[in-house]
Enzyme design. Structure first.
Site, PDB file in Angstrom:
ATOM      1  N   ASN A   9       0.890  -1.170   0.000  1.00  0.00           N
ATOM      2  CA  ASN A   9       0.000   0.000   0.000  1.00  0.00           C
ATOM      3  C   ASN A   9       0.924   1.215   0.000  1.00  0.00           C
ATOM      4  O   ASN A   9       1.470   1.573   1.034  1.00  0.00           O
ATOM      5  CB  ASN A   9      -0.892  -0.022   1.244  1.00  0.00           C
ATOM      6  CG  ASN A   9      -1.670   1.269   1.417  1.00  0.00           C
ATOM      7  OD1 ASN A   9      -1.786   2.056   0.484  1.00  0.00           O
ATOM      8  ND2 ASN A   9      -2.203   1.489   2.620  1.00  0.00           N
ATOM      9  N   TRP A  10       1.089   1.782  -1.190  1.00  0.00           N
ATOM     10  CA  TRP A  10       2.046   2.896  -1.313  1.00  0.00           C
ATOM     11  C   TRP A  10       1.505   4.198  -0.733  1.00  0.00           C
ATOM     12  O   TRP A  10       2.242   5.180  -0.618  1.00  0.00           O
ATOM     13  CB  TRP A  10       2.396   3.115  -2.782  1.00  0.00           C
ATOM     14  CG  TRP A  10       3.334   2.083  -3.343  1.00  0.00           C
ATOM     15  CD1 TRP A  10       3.967   1.083  -2.656  1.00  0.00           C
ATOM     16  CD2 TRP A  10       3.746   1.958  -4.711  1.00  0.00           C
ATOM     17  NE1 TRP A  10       4.756   0.355  -3.521  1.00  0.00           N
ATOM     18  CE2 TRP A  10       4.638   0.871  -4.781  1.00  0.00           C
ATOM     19  CE3 TRP A  10       3.458   2.661  -5.878  1.00  0.00           C
ATOM     20  CZ2 TRP A  10       5.240   0.466  -5.985  1.00  0.00           C
ATOM     21  CZ3 TRP A  10       4.051   2.264  -7.064  1.00  0.00           C
ATOM     22  CH2 TRP A  10       4.934   1.178  -7.115  1.00  0.00           C
ATOM     23  N   LYS A  11       0.221   4.244  -0.442  1.00  0.00           N
ATOM     24  CA  LYS A  11      -0.401   5.478   0.069  1.00  0.00           C
ATOM     25  C   LYS A  11      -0.160   6.609  -0.942  1.00  0.00           C
ATOM     26  O   LYS A  11      -0.166   6.349  -2.127  1.00  0.00           O
ATOM     27  CB  LYS A  11       0.122   5.801   1.469  1.00  0.00           C
ATOM     28  CG  LYS A  11       0.047   4.570   2.379  1.00  0.00           C
ATOM     29  CD  LYS A  11       0.232   4.855   3.822  1.00  0.00           C
ATOM     30  CE  LYS A  11       0.065   3.551   4.613  1.00  0.00           C
ATOM     31  NZ  LYS A  11       0.096   3.771   6.041  1.00  0.00           N
ATOM     32  N   HIS A  94      -9.513   2.071   4.610  1.00  0.00           N
ATOM     33  CA  HIS A  94      -8.250   2.232   5.337  1.00  0.00           C
ATOM     34  C   HIS A  94      -8.453   3.271   6.447  1.00  0.00           C
ATOM     35  O   HIS A  94      -9.177   4.250   6.264  1.00  0.00           O
ATOM     36  CB  HIS A  94      -7.140   2.671   4.375  1.00  0.00           C
ATOM     37  CG  HIS A  94      -5.783   2.592   4.997  1.00  0.00           C
ATOM     38  ND1 HIS A  94      -5.323   3.552   5.864  1.00  0.00           N
ATOM     39  CD2 HIS A  94      -4.816   1.655   4.915  1.00  0.00           C
ATOM     40  CE1 HIS A  94      -4.104   3.201   6.277  1.00  0.00           C
ATOM     41  NE2 HIS A  94      -3.778   2.053   5.714  1.00  0.00           N
ATOM     42  N   GLU A  96      -6.711   5.628   7.407  1.00  0.00           N
ATOM     43  CA  GLU A  96      -6.397   7.014   7.008  1.00  0.00           C
ATOM     44  C   GLU A  96      -7.565   7.644   6.257  1.00  0.00           C
ATOM     45  O   GLU A  96      -7.819   8.847   6.389  1.00  0.00           O
ATOM     46  CB  GLU A  96      -5.108   7.027   6.155  1.00  0.00           C
ATOM     47  CG  GLU A  96      -3.889   6.759   7.033  1.00  0.00           C
ATOM     48  CD  GLU A  96      -2.729   6.073   6.326  1.00  0.00           C
ATOM     49  OE1 GLU A  96      -2.680   6.070   5.095  1.00  0.00           O
ATOM     50  OE2 GLU A  96      -1.871   5.525   7.042  1.00  0.00           O
ATOM     51  N   GLU A 166      -5.864  -3.948  10.613  1.00  0.00           N
ATOM     52  CA  GLU A 166      -4.746  -3.025  10.822  1.00  0.00           C
ATOM     53  C   GLU A 166      -4.981  -2.188  12.071  1.00  0.00           C
ATOM     54  O   GLU A 166      -5.662  -1.155  12.008  1.00  0.00           O
ATOM     55  CB  GLU A 166      -4.615  -2.087   9.625  1.00  0.00           C
ATOM     56  CG  GLU A 166      -4.364  -2.798   8.317  1.00  0.00           C
ATOM     57  CD  GLU A 166      -3.730  -1.861   7.302  1.00  0.00           C
ATOM     58  OE1 GLU A 166      -2.633  -2.176   6.845  1.00  0.00           O
ATOM     59  OE2 GLU A 166      -4.306  -0.810   7.002  1.00  0.00           O
ATOM     60  N   GLY A 172       2.552   2.537  10.571  1.00  0.00           N
ATOM     61  CA  GLY A 172       3.590   3.535  10.338  1.00  0.00           C
ATOM     62  C   GLY A 172       4.328   3.942  11.605  1.00  0.00           C
ATOM     63  O   GLY A 172       5.053   4.932  11.617  1.00  0.00           O
ATOM     64  N   SER A 212       3.203  -1.995  10.250  1.00  0.00           N
ATOM     65  CA  SER A 212       4.642  -2.204  10.411  1.00  0.00           C
ATOM     66  C   SER A 212       5.106  -3.621  10.071  1.00  0.00           C
ATOM     67  O   SER A 212       6.031  -4.139  10.703  1.00  0.00           O
ATOM     68  CB  SER A 212       5.076  -1.799  11.826  1.00  0.00           C
ATOM     69  OG  SER A 212       4.735  -0.436  12.070  1.00  0.00           O
ATOM     70  N   GLY A 234       5.004   1.208   4.566  1.00  0.00           N
ATOM     71  CA  GLY A 234       6.402   1.644   4.467  1.00  0.00           C
ATOM     72  C   GLY A 234       7.337   0.646   3.796  1.00  0.00           C
ATOM     73  O   GLY A 234       8.101   1.011   2.884  1.00  0.00           O
TER      74      GLY A 234
HETATM   75  P1  PGA Z   1       2.773   0.424   7.565  1.00  0.00           P
HETATM   76  O1  PGA Z   1       1.334   0.745   6.911  1.00  0.00           O
HETATM   77  O2  PGA Z   1       3.199  -0.922   7.014  1.00  0.00           O
HETATM   78  O3  PGA Z   1       3.661   1.545   7.086  1.00  0.00           O
HETATM   79  O4  PGA Z   1       2.590   0.385   9.035  1.00  0.00           O
HETATM   80  C1  PGA Z   1       0.371  -0.253   6.779  1.00  0.00           C
HETATM   81  C2  PGA Z   1      -0.879   0.311   6.166  1.00  0.00           C
HETATM   82  O5  PGA Z   1      -1.271   1.450   6.508  1.00  0.00           O
HETATM   83  O6  PGA Z   1      -1.530  -0.348   5.324  1.00  0.00           O
END
Ligand code: PGA
Length: 250
Positions: A9-11, A94, A96, A166, A172, A212, A234
């Site tokens: 997931n590159w966001k 997600h 976010e 998640e 993150g 993470s 990440g």
């Molecule tokens: P992260 O993000 O691996 O950077 O913790 C995971 C995600 O938000 O899908």
């Protein structure tokens, strides 16, 4: 047997040029079988991904879409257009998007229906805050998110879909849930699906852990009975790291 998934997931990262560079670096190096490697990327990068995936064992995901196929919805992305482009998955719900863009359970449910109608599969995200976990409300919250997200979805469609657990406190932050904590909640989610549908459907749905995930902890997470893969932010952006994750079985 559920095929494991490693989904990046590159966001809101990488432009089309950087996407090309990434794809050149992973060309010919993804596992041919045994694992489904997916990259979720910003809309502007999806064309490059879908072209690449015609010749390489990579599936593609959008990070969001709208729930209508077309119309006067300035700035939104059509699920029909994504499907026409050859996208396989769309990540929805997600944390976010819930937190910064006020996405509700109802929106997520509508998006899930729109994605399935357009012959793609949703990756439905759920997860609790640290406060919810510490006050003992995490299971109720997460299973509630899932119940609302899957309303009206048939058992056949749900069986093909993907859920990603998640915990918000692990995204993150470098703070991974322990493999046991992740397994525990993923198991609760599977039980919830069994109670809403049946044991067979629950047994087929792939449930990922996200927060993470990195090459150093992927094996332990994947060794857990109910965890079918990782949704990785990440650590999915560097080609070597993504390849190490996708090839975790080697
Ligand atoms: P992260 O993000 O691996 O950077 O913790 C995971 C995600 O938000 O899908």
């Amino acid at each position: 047997m559920r095929t494991p998934i490693i989904a990046g997931n590159w966001k809101m990262n990488k432009n089309p040029q950087e996407t090309q560079e990434f794809l050149e670096a992973i060309k010919g190096k993804l596992p041919e079988s045994g694992v489904e490697a997916i990259i979720g990327a910003p809309a502007i990068d999806l064309n490059a991904l879908t072209w690449f995936s015609k010749d390489e064992p990579l599936k593609t995901a959008a990070e969001n879409c709208y729930f209508e196929d077309a119309g006067a919805f300035t700035g939104e992305t059509s699920p029909k257009a994504l499907s026409d482009m050859g996208l396989d998955y769309v990540i929805i719900g997600h944390s976010e998007r819930r937190q910064y863009f006020a996405e509700t359970d109802e929106d997520i449910n509508k998006k899930a229906h729109a994605i399935l109608k357009n012959n793609m599969l949703p990756i439905i995200c759920c997860g609790e805050t640290l406060e919810q976990r510490e006050s003992g409300k995490a299971e109720e919250w997460v299973t509630g998110q899932i119940e609302n997200a899957v309303k009206g979805i048939s058992d056949d469609d749900l069986a093909k879909s993907v859920v990603a657990y998640e915990p918000i406190w692990a995204i993150g932050t470098g703070k991974t849930a322990t493999a046991d904590q992740a397994q525990e909640m993923v198991h609760v989610i599977r039980e919830k699906i069994a109670s809403l549908y049946d044991a067979d459907t629950a047994d087929k749905v792939r449930i990922l852990y996200g927060g993470s995930v990195k090459p150093a902890n992927v094996k332990e997470l994947m060794s857990k009975e109910d965890i079918d893969g990782g949704l990785v932010g990440g650590a999915s952006m560097d080609p070597e790291s993504f390849l190490a994750l996708a090839n975790f079985q080697k």
